[in-house]
Motif scaffolding. Structure first.
Motif, PDB file in Angstrom:
ATOM      1  N   ALA A  41       0.880  -1.167   0.000  1.00 22.69           N
ATOM      2  CA  ALA A  41       0.000   0.000   0.000  1.00 22.69           C
ATOM      3  C   ALA A  41       0.919   1.219   0.000  1.00 22.69           C
ATOM      4  CB  ALA A  41      -0.892   0.009   1.236  1.00 22.69           C
ATOM      5  N   LYS A  42       0.830   2.038  -1.057  1.00 25.32           N
ATOM      6  CA  LYS A  42       1.712   3.198  -1.199  1.00 25.32           C
ATOM      7  C   LYS A  42       0.896   4.481  -1.094  1.00 25.32           C
ATOM      8  CE  LYS A  42       5.090   5.202  -4.361  1.00 25.32           C
ATOM      9  NZ  LYS A  42       5.711   5.068  -5.682  1.00 25.32           N
ATOM     10  N   ASN A  43       1.297   5.355  -0.168  1.00 28.67           N
ATOM     11  CA  ASN A  43       0.630   6.638   0.021  1.00 28.67           C
ATOM     12  C   ASN A  43       0.931   7.516  -1.188  1.00 28.67           C
ATOM     13  OD1 ASN A  43       0.352   9.497   0.862  1.00 28.67           O
ATOM     14  ND2 ASN A  43      -0.272   8.559   2.800  1.00 28.67           N
ATOM     15  N   LYS A  44      -0.116   7.980  -1.877  1.00 25.24           N
ATOM     16  CA  LYS A  44       0.071   8.771  -3.097  1.00 25.24           C
ATOM     17  C   LYS A  44       0.751  10.110  -2.832  1.00 25.24           C
ATOM     18  CE  LYS A  44      -3.699   7.009  -5.919  1.00 25.24           C
ATOM     19  NZ  LYS A  44      -4.890   7.395  -6.706  1.00 25.24           N
ATOM     20  N   ALA A  45       0.483  10.723  -1.695  1.00 22.95           N
ATOM     21  CA  ALA A  45       1.041  12.043  -1.399  1.00 22.95           C
ATOM     22  C   ALA A  45       2.491  11.984  -0.946  1.00 22.95           C
ATOM     23  CB  ALA A  45       0.198  12.746  -0.334  1.00 22.95           C
ATOM     24  N   THR A  46       2.826  11.008  -0.124  1.00 24.71           N
ATOM     25  CA  THR A  46       4.169  10.961   0.459  1.00 24.71           C
ATOM     26  C   THR A  46       5.093   9.950  -0.200  1.00 24.71           C
ATOM     27  OG1 THR A  46       3.610   9.256   2.098  1.00 24.71           O
ATOM     28  CG2 THR A  46       3.193  11.562   2.718  1.00 24.71           C
ATOM     29  N   GLY A  47       4.520   8.989  -0.902  1.00 27.01           N
ATOM     30  CA  GLY A  47       5.319   7.932  -1.502  1.00 27.01           C
ATOM     31  C   GLY A  47       5.714   6.847  -0.518  1.00 27.01           C
ATOM     32  N   ALA A  48       5.335   7.012   0.749  1.00 32.85           N
ATOM     33  CA  ALA A  48       5.666   6.007   1.763  1.00 32.85           C
ATOM     34  C   ALA A  48       4.900   4.715   1.472  1.00 32.85           C
ATOM     35  CB  ALA A  48       5.319   6.520   3.151  1.00 32.85           C
ATOM     36  N   ALA A  49       5.594   3.609   1.558  1.00 36.75           N
ATOM     37  CA  ALA A  49       4.975   2.316   1.266  1.00 36.75           C
ATOM     38  C   ALA A  49       5.004   1.416   2.493  1.00 36.75           C
ATOM     39  CB  ALA A  49       5.698   1.637   0.113  1.00 36.75           C
ATOM     40  N   VAL A  50       3.938   0.668   2.648  1.00 35.39           N
ATOM     41  CA  VAL A  50       3.834  -0.344   3.690  1.00 35.39           C
ATOM     42  C   VAL A  50       3.701  -1.672   2.971  1.00 35.39           C
ATOM     43  CG1 VAL A  50       2.491  -1.144   5.665  1.00 35.39           C
ATOM     44  CG2 VAL A  50       2.643   1.291   5.177  1.00 35.39           C
ATOM     45  N   ARG A  51       4.475  -2.654   3.391  1.00 33.19           N
ATOM     46  CA  ARG A  51       4.464  -3.959   2.715  1.00 33.19           C
ATOM     47  C   ARG A  51       4.092  -5.064   3.691  1.00 33.19           C
ATOM     48  NH1 ARG A  51       8.693  -0.926   0.934  1.00 33.19           N
ATOM     49  NH2 ARG A  51       8.753  -0.520  -1.291  1.00 33.19           N
TER      50      ARG A  51
END
Length: 71
Positions: A41-51
């Protein structure tokens, strides 16, 4: 490669509030579960991803996502 595509399609455009969870199941076209499939799941605004990875039954959960739109 199929599990990543399925997960990306499931999460496309998803919005979550902080502390909310998202859960789903990754399956093959015949309906059988895909165990150990990588899911992101990748945050569109920050680019931070959780796997995470799917369990033996193909299910996955993302808990405590920050507010935002995810893909």
């Amino acid at each position: 490669m199929f599990p990543r595509v399925a997960a990306a399609l499931f999460l496309a455009g998803l919005s979550a509030a902080f502390g909310q969870s998202v859960a789903g199941t990754v399956t093959y076209p015949d309906g059988s579960a895909v165990p150990s499939a990588p899911v992101q799941a990748k945050n569109k605004a920050t680019g931070a991803a959780v796997r995470t990875a799917t369990r033996a039954d193909g299910r996955f959960t993302f808990a405590n996502l920050a507010a935002g739109a995810y893909e």
